[in-house]
Design an enzyme around this catalytic site. Structure first.
Site, mmCIF file in Angstrom:
data_model
loop_
_atom_site.group_PDB
_atom_site.id
_atom_site.type_symbol
_atom_site.label_atom_id
_atom_site.label_comp_id
_atom_site.label_asym_id
_atom_site.label_seq_id
_atom_site.Cartn_x
_atom_site.Cartn_y
_atom_site.Cartn_z
ATOM 1 C CG ASP A 102 0.406 -3.332 10.894
ATOM 2 O OD1 ASP A 102 0.871 -2.897 9.837
ATOM 3 O OD2 ASP A 102 -0.751 -3.072 11.286
ATOM 4 C CG ASN A 124 -0.278 -0.053 2.526
ATOM 5 O OD1 ASN A 124 0.833 -0.576 2.630
ATOM 6 N ND2 ASN A 124 -0.913 0.475 3.568
HETATM 7 ZN ZN LIG Z 1 -3.294 -3.899 7.899
#
Ligand SMILES: [Zn+2]
Length: 458
Positions: A332, A96
């Site tokens: 993350d 992303n």
């Molecule tokens: Zn995520």
């Protein structure tokens, strides 16, 4: 060249069920021997690992390195330096970015830049849909050919179930696992924190657990329908763990991961440190020896996606990690600039950095509390992610790439902002006293970071 003798450590290699005091010899970037009192030619460099654990290089399969396009937040050099410092020898970067990693050219760009700028191995996850817009499939075959190890629209979630089904069918043809950020947009709408007591008390828009559980359930059904392995990313809710446990018992090809912030903190943290320590942080407070870190209410470093959840959810994630329902640990790692985070809670972006703290927090919450064995924790950072992504990594077998992590599980240290090497400083754990620390990170036989010389070698 790229040869090293590590002496006097406790070698733990879960892939080979090995856990003994031993030396480890690396020749030309490959594991050459594991055993006691190994000898090696004089010219080979020694690494003193007495009192330390020597294990396969840790793998973090969920990291945002922000290239291309968002280098004010992080870049390949700073992101991989943070990985090395945290004990990680391999990371998987999420697609992303800006533009998204949804085509072979961008994958090639990351590989090329990582080879020049990166200090650890960088693997790439490709997008499921073009521009991560959830409307049209990305060219999954050419992404695979370009070398992606999985596909995901992380940060976003494909809402159209039929499109997700087709993505799974394509991924299966190319032997690619599908990773999914589980978020049902219609349930979550514009929620900014877990929907519950604290969201009401603080007057912030709630994000119900069902917003995650709905998609976990969808993924289980699609994994059953298509036979494709679906990996549910950063699980935060108790219901997700129950669903995953039941599905795995039935043999459905699904798996899950958890991040330390979700099993260390709860949503009470957003009401400020005093309320957190007084309510949900009591167990943690004991291990902090009276010196408790402080932070204000509405601190945006406690805003992440999915959000910090209730004490019951936190317990369920820990149970899922202990009983093997959740096989993988990851950070993350989501860097954001100060100016982006220093706004009202509603407007701040989701996410925190995590590469430098995830090993410590996982040791503290899982091993030092006797919930799992040290070898099990190492498996969740090595062989388990390697198996999911078909990486030729995560073991100290003879002949394997000499990616090795050395860490001291009992070392207590304060985590300070000025010592973090990530380009961004959006982390809620600054000022915390942590227990357990990487002391040496070795990639292909080369020391890329060690505590002794604070060295990061490109
Ligand atoms: Zn995520």
């Amino acid at each position: 060249m790229n040869s090293l003798l590590l002496t006097g450590g406790r070698v733990i290699d879960p892939a080979n069920h090995f856990d003994f005091p031993a030396d480890l010899l690396i020749i030309d970037g490959k594991i050459s021997a594991v055993g006691q009192n190994l000898s090696a030619p004089k010219e080979i460099e020694r690494f003193d690992a007495r009192g330390k654990v020597i294990c396969p290089g840790l793998i973090d399969l969920h990291v945002h390195l922000r290239e291309p396009g968002q280098v004010a937040k992080e870049n390949l050099a700073t992101g991989t330096a943070a990985a090395a410092r945290g004990g990680f020898t391999s990371v998987v970067c999420m697609p992303n970015t800006s533009p998204a990693i949804d085509n072979a050219g961008t994958v090639a760009l990351i590989h090329e830049r990582a080879a020049h700028e990166g200090v650890v191995n960088v693997f790439v996850a490709g997008a499921i849909t073009k521009n991560i817009a959830g409307e049209e499939l990305a060219p999954i075959g050419s992404l695979k050919k370009a070398g992606v190890v999985a596909i995901t629209d992380d940060g976003h979630c494909v809402q159209n179930n039929e499109l997700m089904r087709r993505a799974c069918e394509y991924a299966k043809m190319f032997s690619l696992p599908v990773m999914d950020h589980c978020q049902d947009y219609s349930l979550v709408t514009n929620g900014v924190m877990h929907e519950g007591y604290w969201s009401t008390a603080l007057g912030l828009r709630g994000w119900p657990s069902a917003g995650e559980e709905m998609i976990v359930a969808r993924n289980i059904l699609l994994a059953e329908l298509t036979g494709t392995k679906i990996h549910c990313q950063h699980l935060s809710a108790a219901g997700s763990v129950t669903l995953l446990r039941e599905a795995k018992n039935r043999g459905v090809p699904v798996s899950g991961e958890a991040c330390p912030h979700h099993f260390t903190l709860t949503d009470a943290a957003i009401s400020g440190s005093e309320k957190f320590w007084g309510n949900d942080g009591k167990v943690l407070a004991k291990s902090q020896n009276g010196e408790l870190p402080e932070w204000p209410a509405y601190d945006t470093n406690f805003k992440m996606n999915p959000p910090l959840r209730s004490a019951r959810d936190r317990e369920a994630i820990l149970e899922g990690l202990a009983d093997g329902t959740i096989e993988i640990l990851c950070s993350d790692h989501a860097p954001h600039c100060d100016f982006e985070k220093e706004v009202e809670f509603d407007y701040a972006p989701f996410g925190i950095t995590g590469l430098e703290t995830e090993l410590s927090l996982s040791l503290m919450q899982l091993v030092h509390t006797h919930k799992i064995l040290l070898s099990n924790l190492i498996a969740k950072f090595t062989v388990n992610p390697a198996r999911l992504l078909n990486l030729n990594k995560g073991t100290l077998s003879i002949g394997a790439d000499a990616d090795v992590t050395v860490f001291d599980p009992d070392c207590e240290w304060p985590f300070r902002a000025e010592e973090s090497v990530s380009k961004s400083k959006n982390n809620p754990f600054f000022g915390w006293k942590l227990k357990g620390k990487a002391t040496g990170t070795i990639v292909a036989g080369k020391i890329v970071w060690s505590e002794q010389n604070e060295l990061v070698v490109v």
